[in-house]
Enzyme design. Structure first.
Site, PDB file in Angstrom:
ATOM      1  N   HIS A  47       4.484  -8.656   4.225  1.00  0.00           N
ATOM      2  CA  HIS A  47       5.356  -9.506   3.385  1.00  0.00           C
ATOM      3  C   HIS A  47       6.830  -9.147   3.550  1.00  0.00           C
ATOM      4  O   HIS A  47       7.695  -9.964   3.254  1.00  0.00           O
ATOM      5  CB  HIS A  47       4.942  -9.437   1.906  1.00  0.00           C
ATOM      6  CG  HIS A  47       5.224  -8.130   1.227  1.00  0.00           C
ATOM      7  ND1 HIS A  47       4.532  -6.967   1.499  1.00  0.00           N
ATOM      8  CD2 HIS A  47       6.139  -7.780   0.270  1.00  0.00           C
ATOM      9  CE1 HIS A  47       4.988  -5.984   0.740  1.00  0.00           C
ATOM     10  NE2 HIS A  47       5.966  -6.452  -0.004  1.00  0.00           N
ATOM     11  N   HIS A  63       9.308   5.517   0.174  1.00  0.00           N
ATOM     12  CA  HIS A  63      10.632   5.628   0.796  1.00  0.00           C
ATOM     13  C   HIS A  63      11.247   6.936   0.286  1.00  0.00           C
ATOM     14  O   HIS A  63      11.005   7.332  -0.867  1.00  0.00           O
ATOM     15  CB  HIS A  63      11.553   4.473   0.383  1.00  0.00           C
ATOM     16  CG  HIS A  63      11.172   3.144   0.951  1.00  0.00           C
ATOM     17  ND1 HIS A  63      11.167   1.974   0.214  1.00  0.00           N
ATOM     18  CD2 HIS A  63      10.794   2.778   2.202  1.00  0.00           C
ATOM     19  CE1 HIS A  63      10.804   0.962   0.980  1.00  0.00           C
ATOM     20  NE2 HIS A  63      10.559   1.421   2.186  1.00  0.00           N
ATOM     21  N   CYS A 105      16.929   0.987  -5.223  1.00  0.00           N
ATOM     22  CA  CYS A 105      16.306   0.027  -4.297  1.00  0.00           C
ATOM     23  C   CYS A 105      17.058  -1.292  -4.306  1.00  0.00           C
ATOM     24  O   CYS A 105      17.069  -2.009  -3.300  1.00  0.00           O
ATOM     25  CB  CYS A 105      14.872  -0.274  -4.718  1.00  0.00           C
ATOM     26  SG  CYS A 105      13.794   1.138  -4.778  1.00  0.00           S
ATOM     27  N   LEU A 116       0.847  -1.195   0.000  1.00  0.00           N
ATOM     28  CA  LEU A 116       0.000   0.000   0.000  1.00  0.00           C
ATOM     29  C   LEU A 116       0.887   1.252   0.000  1.00  0.00           C
ATOM     30  O   LEU A 116       1.814   1.357   0.814  1.00  0.00           O
ATOM     31  CB  LEU A 116      -0.884  -0.002   1.257  1.00  0.00           C
ATOM     32  CG  LEU A 116      -1.756   1.246   1.444  1.00  0.00           C
ATOM     33  CD1 LEU A 116      -2.830   1.337   0.357  1.00  0.00           C
ATOM     34  CD2 LEU A 116      -2.397   1.266   2.837  1.00  0.00           C
ATOM     35  N   GLU A 169      12.895   1.014   7.760  1.00  0.00           N
ATOM     36  CA  GLU A 169      12.986   0.499   6.390  1.00  0.00           C
ATOM     37  C   GLU A 169      14.411   0.585   5.845  1.00  0.00           C
ATOM     38  O   GLU A 169      14.640   0.472   4.638  1.00  0.00           O
ATOM     39  CB  GLU A 169      11.996   1.249   5.491  1.00  0.00           C
ATOM     40  CG  GLU A 169      10.550   1.187   5.976  1.00  0.00           C
ATOM     41  CD  GLU A 169       9.734   0.032   5.407  1.00  0.00           C
ATOM     42  OE1 GLU A 169       9.960  -0.354   4.261  1.00  0.00           O
ATOM     43  OE2 GLU A 169       8.849  -0.486   6.139  1.00  0.00           O
ATOM     44  N   SER A 182       3.508  -1.164  -7.432  1.00  0.00           N
ATOM     45  CA  SER A 182       3.061  -2.468  -6.911  1.00  0.00           C
ATOM     46  C   SER A 182       1.557  -2.622  -7.096  1.00  0.00           C
ATOM     47  O   SER A 182       1.071  -3.667  -7.551  1.00  0.00           O
ATOM     48  CB  SER A 182       3.466  -2.594  -5.431  1.00  0.00           C
ATOM     49  OG  SER A 182       2.630  -3.466  -4.718  1.00  0.00           O
TER      50      SER A 182
HETATM   51  O1  SUG Z   1       8.716  -2.379  -0.154  1.00  0.00           O
HETATM   52  N1  SUG Z   1       7.791  -3.522  -3.348  1.00  0.00           N
HETATM   53  C1  SUG Z   1       8.800  -2.963  -2.465  1.00  0.00           C
HETATM   54  C2  SUG Z   1       9.682  -2.001  -3.222  1.00  0.00           C
HETATM   55  C3  SUG Z   1      10.848  -1.553  -2.389  1.00  0.00           C
HETATM   56  C4  SUG Z   1      11.607  -0.451  -3.024  1.00  0.00           C
HETATM   57  N2  SUG Z   1      12.708  -0.092  -2.237  1.00  0.00           N
HETATM   58  C5  SUG Z   1      13.184   1.148  -2.074  1.00  0.00           C
HETATM   59  N3  SUG Z   1      12.492   2.202  -2.434  1.00  0.00           N
HETATM   60  N4  SUG Z   1      14.323   1.286  -1.517  1.00  0.00           N
HETATM   61  C6  SUG Z   1       8.156  -2.278  -1.255  1.00  0.00           C
HETATM   62  O2  SUG Z   1       7.133  -1.617  -1.428  1.00  0.00           O
HETATM   63  C7  SUG Z   1       6.001  -5.066  -3.928  1.00  0.00           C
HETATM   64  C8  SUG Z   1       5.683  -6.521  -3.762  1.00  0.00           C
HETATM   65  C9  SUG Z   1       4.384  -6.928  -4.380  1.00  0.00           C
HETATM   66  O3  SUG Z   1       3.463  -6.099  -4.459  1.00  0.00           O
HETATM   67  O4  SUG Z   1       4.271  -8.105  -4.784  1.00  0.00           O
HETATM   68  C10 SUG Z   1       7.061  -4.582  -2.962  1.00  0.00           C
HETATM   69  O5  SUG Z   1       7.241  -5.148  -1.916  1.00  0.00           O
END
Ligand code: SUG
Length: 416
Positions: A127, A230, A347, A23, A162, A28
């Site tokens: 997750h 982030h 990321c 969210l 994070e 995503s």
């Molecule tokens: O935590 N996406 C990650 C992306 C992380 C990006 N990292 C940085 N900005 N440093 C998150 O939101 C999506 C997984 C899914 O929807 O299946 C996800 O976890």
């Protein structure tokens, strides 16, 4: 060898899929239910690592975590049939985004002269909350040399952390004492503020940072509300340069002044909203870039192709390159499979300033090792995963065997 910046990229795991679990992460959400391409994803990530290696930089990697995660399902007393989101959580390959693995304070910044790493608890997203115990095991292996490294467990789950995605380090050189900037959120409107101020303060204390060289800065709530879940979606720093969107921080001018007070050499490159709107910055991931000091001393910006192909962003980048600014090169890379889950070039990497000789060599990349990794990915990673396949025994067997083959190829079977 001297202390240098080493980028540890997450090898994209064989269960990479699009489950729409995050969210506040617009990519995503918009790709939820799409068919993923784990093999292509992992090869894209590997190509990015090779690209940085070819630039003459030291490159490391971290391994995908065990999936599906039986320990997580046990902990929530589920077998995966109760709720598709819980099932998808247990299968998530989200540890690929190693900018969220930990926060890192290199040795020039800490009281005991060691490089400190604190695993991120990632508690805001179920997750991701399962990652840190396995992440910390891996960090303790890669950075086992306790004369040079201290690896801490995650901070207590009452404070959301994070990791490096909300942490920037500036200084005159990587090996010189740095200014560490922790960026936290207080409110993101309909979206959660994933980094809590108290978590950042705990990490700074654990690492033994000098308060005079540590800043705690609030992220602009409007940036979170617009999809910057982030801070590294709207700002990136390297040595004396901060590259930021005008609307990244709650108090931009106060933030720049506080940086300049500690680091008078700071060069702050601000992209105005009039040139690139917050929405365009987030859609293109312009700031989710690797800002790197290249061997000749010039700085290069590794951006996703999405940013390079975005008209407003391209206009701004062309202007930047034509000017006499500190960022001399723009280097687009294709990480589209990761981008579709909201993970750009920044990321996918965890920055550690250290002497490579002090790191377990099994986690450092060479051209030969990249070939070995590529052979395992090409031979074992599923070509596609459709949402309905998550939870099936046949896919579980495939994913477990694929990771196992990678561990064997890298002499890291102790992480099984
Ligand atoms: O935590 N996406 C990650 C992306 C992380 C990006 N990292 C940085 N900005 N440093 C998150 O939101 C999506 C997984 C899914 O929807 O299946 C996800 O976890």
């Amino acid at each position: 060898m001297a202390q240098v910046e080493i980028n540890f990229d997450g090898i994209i795991g064989p269960s990479h899929n699009y489950a729409g679990l995050s969210l506040g992460n617009l990519a995503s959400a918009s790709h939820a239910g799409d068919v993923s391409r784990p093999r292509a994803a992992a090869l894209q990530g590997l190509a990015k690592m090779r690209h940085n290696l070819a630039l003459g930089l030291v490159q490391g990697f971290l391994l995908p975590l065990p999936r599906p995660n039986a320990r997580f399902l046990d902990a929530i007393s589920a077998d995966g049939s109760e709720d598709p989101r819980l099932r998808a959580a247990a299968w998530s390959a989200s540890s690929m985004w190693t900018a969220n693995a930990a926060t890192v304070s290199p040795s020039p910044d800490t009281t005991d002269g060691r490089c400190h790493l604190t695993a991120a608890n990632l508690v805001t997203m179920p997750h991701r909350s399962q990652e840190w115990p396995d992440t910390v095991r891996q960090l303790r292996l890669a950075f086992a040399d306790s004369a040079h490294f201290a690896v801490h467990d995650a901070v207590p789950p009452c404070f959301g952390d994070e990791g490096a995605a909300n942490h920037m380090r500036m200084g005159t050189a990587h090996a010189a004492p740095g200014l560490e900037i922790f960026v936290y959120g207080t409110s993101g409107g309909a979206f959660p503020a994933r980094q809590h101020e108290q978590a950042s303060r705990v990490v700074a204390r654990l690492h033994g940072l000098d308060p005079a060289r540590t800043l705690f800065v609030e992220q602009n709530p409007a940036a979170i509300a617009a999809g910057a879940f982030h801070n590294d979606v709207v700002a990136v720093a390297n040595e004396r340069v901060l590259f930021t969107h005008e609307l990244a921080f709650a108090d931009p001018e106060g933030t720049y002044a506080a940086i300049r007070a500690v680091l008078p050499e700071a060069e702050i490159v601000v992209v105005p909203a009039a040139a690139v709107s917050l929405a365009d910055a987030i859609a293109s991931y312009l700031f989710n870039a690797q800002l790197l000091t290249l061997p000749d001393g010039a700085m290069g910006l590794v951006i996703p192709l999405e940013a390079w192909e975005h008209p407003a962003v391209r206009t701004w980048l062309d202007g930047m390159l034509a000017s006499n600014g500190p960022i001399r090169r723009v280097l687009p890379v294709d990480v589209r499979q990761s981008m579709a889950n909201g993970g750009g070039p920044a990321c996918l990497r965890l920055r550690v300033v250290a002497d490579p000789e002090t790191v377990d060599p099994r986690f450092l990349l060479s051209a030969d090792k990249a070939d070995r990794i590529e052979a395992v990915i090409s031979g074992h990673w599923p070509e596609t995963i459709a949402a309905g396949e998550l939870g099936t025994d046949s896919l579980a067997d495939r994913v477990v065997a694929a990771r196992r083959a990678l561990l064997d190829a890298l002499d890291l079977s102790q992480l099984a």
